[in-house]
Design an enzyme around this catalytic site. Structure first.
Site, short mmCIF file in Angstrom:
data_model
loop_
_atom_site.label_atom_id
_atom_site.label_comp_id
_atom_site.label_asym_id
_atom_site.label_seq_id
_atom_site.Cartn_x
_atom_site.Cartn_y
_atom_site.Cartn_z
N ASP A 1 0.80 -1.23 0.00
CA ASP A 1 0.00 0.00 0.00
C ASP A 1 0.83 1.27 0.00
OD1 ASP A 1 1.01 -0.15 2.55
OD2 ASP A 1 -0.87 0.34 3.56
N ARG B 1 -4.78 5.15 5.82
CA ARG B 1 -4.91 4.97 4.38
C ARG B 1 -6.00 5.86 3.81
NH1 ARG B 1 -4.61 -1.13 2.39
NH2 ARG B 1 -5.74 0.00 0.78
N TYR C 1 -0.16 -3.13 11.34
CA TYR C 1 0.76 -4.26 11.41
C TYR C 1 0.94 -4.58 12.89
CZ TYR C 1 2.00 -3.54 6.50
OH TYR C 1 1.97 -3.41 5.14
N PRO D 1 7.39 -5.77 5.69
CA PRO D 1 6.80 -4.55 5.13
C PRO D 1 7.13 -3.30 5.93
CG PRO D 1 5.14 -6.26 5.62
CD PRO D 1 6.39 -6.63 6.33
#
Length: 709
Positions: A49, A279, A287, A383
């Site tokens: 993302d 987002r 996470y 990530p």
């Protein structure tokens, strides 16, 4: 019926971001290619993302003002821009507190900062761009599965079809990924061993007409962490898994946590860690470090845990992670413990997954200069640094233009070897950075003023994050000396390892050219130089001519260049097909250093305002780098780049906007440009294209491929 035979210049296996970036390059340059993927048409939710600064610069480079369709620069427009990073950790009493705020992206490194948008949007924009650039002739072919690959090592002709790939079309059921539960998730692809079923469960009774043999000049394997292409080449992945397992949730939070719309790194006293990434719309990605994840004892010493030289050491004694035990509820429960005393509830769950932290990199990214691997196929990591999708796309951004030049017969095959030498170093640097960051993120924090001194030093964690933000941005990838980068032995190297020239003291050779505004001589319009270096396969030679008003010798030198550029011995004509547009392989731009009102367009030589076969004038090759704009203030690109306004400079910029060479502004400097191209370009004086007719309707020339046409 015999098996179908087909031919293409480049076959791309895998339609993720890395494969799509390669396809966009090839479509933009007019190279025949195919892109296949074993997935169905579904674009998955979730996945990567984050879009870093360099990726956004690259997206912008494929999106020119003359296009009337939405392309990749939509990412910057619709994504959520992240401005701030907040660090939370326990105080001396063990209470969770905010202890610092820092800029999320290093200020001043780019005109773009990090933003987030889900991968499905990125893939959709890629498909739209490829469709437009190829005039609708190229689509992703799904679901197609590669069965075998064979490289003819004896094929010496760079234009020979040296790679044979046997493929078959999957039925819709086989193409569906394994799904756990009712909510969209990424568990099916998060752990080793899952993709083997695609290659072992094929029906034995297939007819020959279910198969196709694709003969390709070159193949790119962009087929993910469990890459089939990599395994066929016998290339290992080196590294190991840790015992850290993290869960991921994309959802709308219901919470009283004050920094929920900032990026956050949170270390709790005893319950693990969380990274918060706000987002688009009202979504937030979490996470979440999972304290305990059950393992399946039936999988002890299961060979599917191995991937080349990589292994999950704990699986030998405990078995593989039992992904069926990773649920949204179990992930949320752990998050609630970490966030205490703040509350955290969940609504509108969009996607979830779990993954085991590991760092792995392949020792080689290519075989025989014919087959290449990119992205997760050659490097995987956590990530945490927001690098996966970005570095993967930047791999094929490096490779794509090189393949285009070779397939067009413009450059020698030798340039393809620079893909591995340039990108392998970036991958290893990434693995080292992620190894350090992910362990600092996953470790238990050191409590201030505590007698217990073990645990993560949070000051070190903050320092590692801040220092790594330049690397994470993607803007400081530094390519070493090669046939495509001229770093002379005598050039100084600064404290940051940058190779600099005294001619342009702020331009690191081998790195991408930082973009700054310039002003068009013809109409006074300011434009970022980066927007003038569109990704269309062409090299650029930038003539920084200095103050041509007060230094008459500089203007005289420009006029002397006219004779050189008109000669067939010079790079401009020598490496451009006969009857092609004069700037369709190498474009020359001139940027002087005086007020545009003090000089006129026609004071400058013809190559700064050339006429094409219809006698149309190209006004966009002459600029000033110094002066005042009507609406955007003063500019001075000479100061930005450290170029003397009296002496000037000549820069050679690769098609990927990396600085290839810096020379003095002189006849000798122009001769060095010749010598640079002589190393790897193929003379085109015998390559005669059809003569262009003056009555042709070519209004679409700005969207169609520009390379050597």
């Amino acid at each position: 019926m015999p098996i179908k035979q087909s031919y293409t210049d480049v076959l791309i296996i895998g339609a993720g971001p890395s494969g799509f970036m390669a396809a966009t390059w090839l479509a933009r340059c007019g190279i025949p290619f195919r892109i296949i993927d074993k997935r169905s048409n579904e674009i998955f939710a979730g996945q990567a993302d984050g879009l870093q600064s360099r990726t956004l610069e690259i997206f912008k480079s494929f999106s020119e003002a003359s296009f009337d369709f939405a392309t990749l620069d939509q990412g910057w427009k619709v994504a959520n821009h992240i401005t701030e990073m907040c660090f939370w950790s326990p105080d001396a009493n063990g209470k969770l507190v905010r202890n610092s705020r820092v800029p999320d992206s290093a200020p001043g490194i780019s005109r773009f900062t990090e933003c987030v948008i889900h991968q499905g949007n990125v893939e959709k924009w890629f498909e739209e761009s490829i469709d437009n650039f190829s005039s609708g002739t190229v689509k992703v072919e799904r679901p197609i599965l590669p069965i075998s690959i064979k490289v003819n090592e004896n094929e010496a002709d760079p234009q020979g079809y040296a790679v044979d790939v046997l493929v078959t079309k999957l039925d819709s059921e086989s193409a569906k990924p394994e799904q756990v539960g009712k909510v969209a998730n990424g568990l099916f692809r998060a752990f080793d061993g899952d993709q083997e079923k695609f290659y072992h469960d094929l029906e034995s009774g297939k007819n020959e007409d279910d198969f196709e043999m694709i003969h390709a000049k070159y193949v790119i394997g962009s087929d993910g962490a469990h890459s089939w292409v990599r395994r066929q080449l016998g290339i290992d992945m080196e590294g190991e898994h840790t015992d850290y397992v993290w869960g991921v949730l994309d959802m709308t939070p219901i919470t009283n946590f004050p920094d929920i719309r900032s990026r956050c790194a949170i270390h709790s006293k005893d319950s693990g860690s969380v990274m918060v990434i706000p987002r688009e719309n009202d979504l937030v990605r979490f996470y979440i470090q999972l304290k305990e994840v059950e393992r399946d004892p039936e999988t002890k010493n299961d060979k599917s845990q191995f991937n080349g030289n990589v292994e999950d050491k704990a699986a030998k004694s405990k078995g593989r992670v039992d992904r069926s035990k990773i649920t949204p509820e179990s992930i949320l429960k752990q998050a609630q413990e970490i966030f205490k005393p703040y509350t955290m509830e969940m609504t509108d769950l969009r996607w979830y997954t779990g993954y085991q932290i590991g760092q792995r990199v392949s020792p080689s990214f290519s075989a025989h200069n014919r087959v290449f691997i990119s992205g997760d196929a050659c490097h995987t990591h956590s990530p945490k640094a927001g690098q996966g999708m970005n570095v993967s796309m930047q791999d094929t951004y490096n490779l794509g233009f090189k393949l285009a030049l070779v397939c067009k017969g413009l450059a020698k095959q030798d340039i393809l070897s620079t893909y591995e030498s340039e990108r392998l170093k970036v991958a290893r640097d990434l693995i080292a950075y992620d190894h350090k960051l992910s362990r600092l993120f996953s470790g238990k924090p050191m409590i201030p003023n505590s007698d217990v001194m073990d645990g993560v030093d949070l000051d070190e964690f903050h320092r590692t994050y801040r220092e790594g933000s330049h690397f994470a941005s993607g803007t400081i990838s530094d390519y070493e000396n090669s046939i495509l980068v001229s770093k002379d032995n005598g050039l100084p190297v600064d404290a940051d390892g940058r190779t600099m020239s005294k001619i342009a003291t702020n331009i690191p050779i081998g790195r991408r050219l930082y973009s700054d505004p310039i002003i068009a001589q013809a109409d006074g319009k300011p434009i970022h130089l980066g927007d003038r270096l569109a990704s269309d396969g062409r090299f650029r030679v930038l003539l920084f001519a200095g103050d041509v008003k007060n230094n008459h010798q500089n203007m005289e030198l420009l006029h002397k260049f006219q004779d050189s550029l008109d000669s067939q011995k010079n790079f401009l004509k020598k490496y451009t097909p006969v009857n092609a547009f004069a700037d369709s392989v190498i474009e020359v731009l001139t940027i002087h250093a005086c007020d545009r009102h003090d000089v006129e367009l026609y004071d400058f030589p013809d190559f700064t305002h050339p006429l094409d076969f219809k006698r149309r004038c190209d006004y966009w090759k002459l600029y000033t780098g110094v002066g005042s704009t009507y609406h955007e203030g003063d500019i001075d690109i000479y100061e930005t780049y450290g170029i003397d306004k009296q002496k000037g400079a000549i820069l050679v910029i690769r098609p990927d906007s990396h600085v290839a060479q810096v020379n003095e502004f002189s006849v000798d400097g122009l001769n060095k440009v010749n010598a640079y191209f002589d190393q790897f370009m193929i003379p085109q004086l015998d390559n005669v294209l059809p003569k262009k007719e003056a009555d042709v309707n070519d209004i679409d020339r700005f969207v169609k491929p520009r390379l050597a046409i």
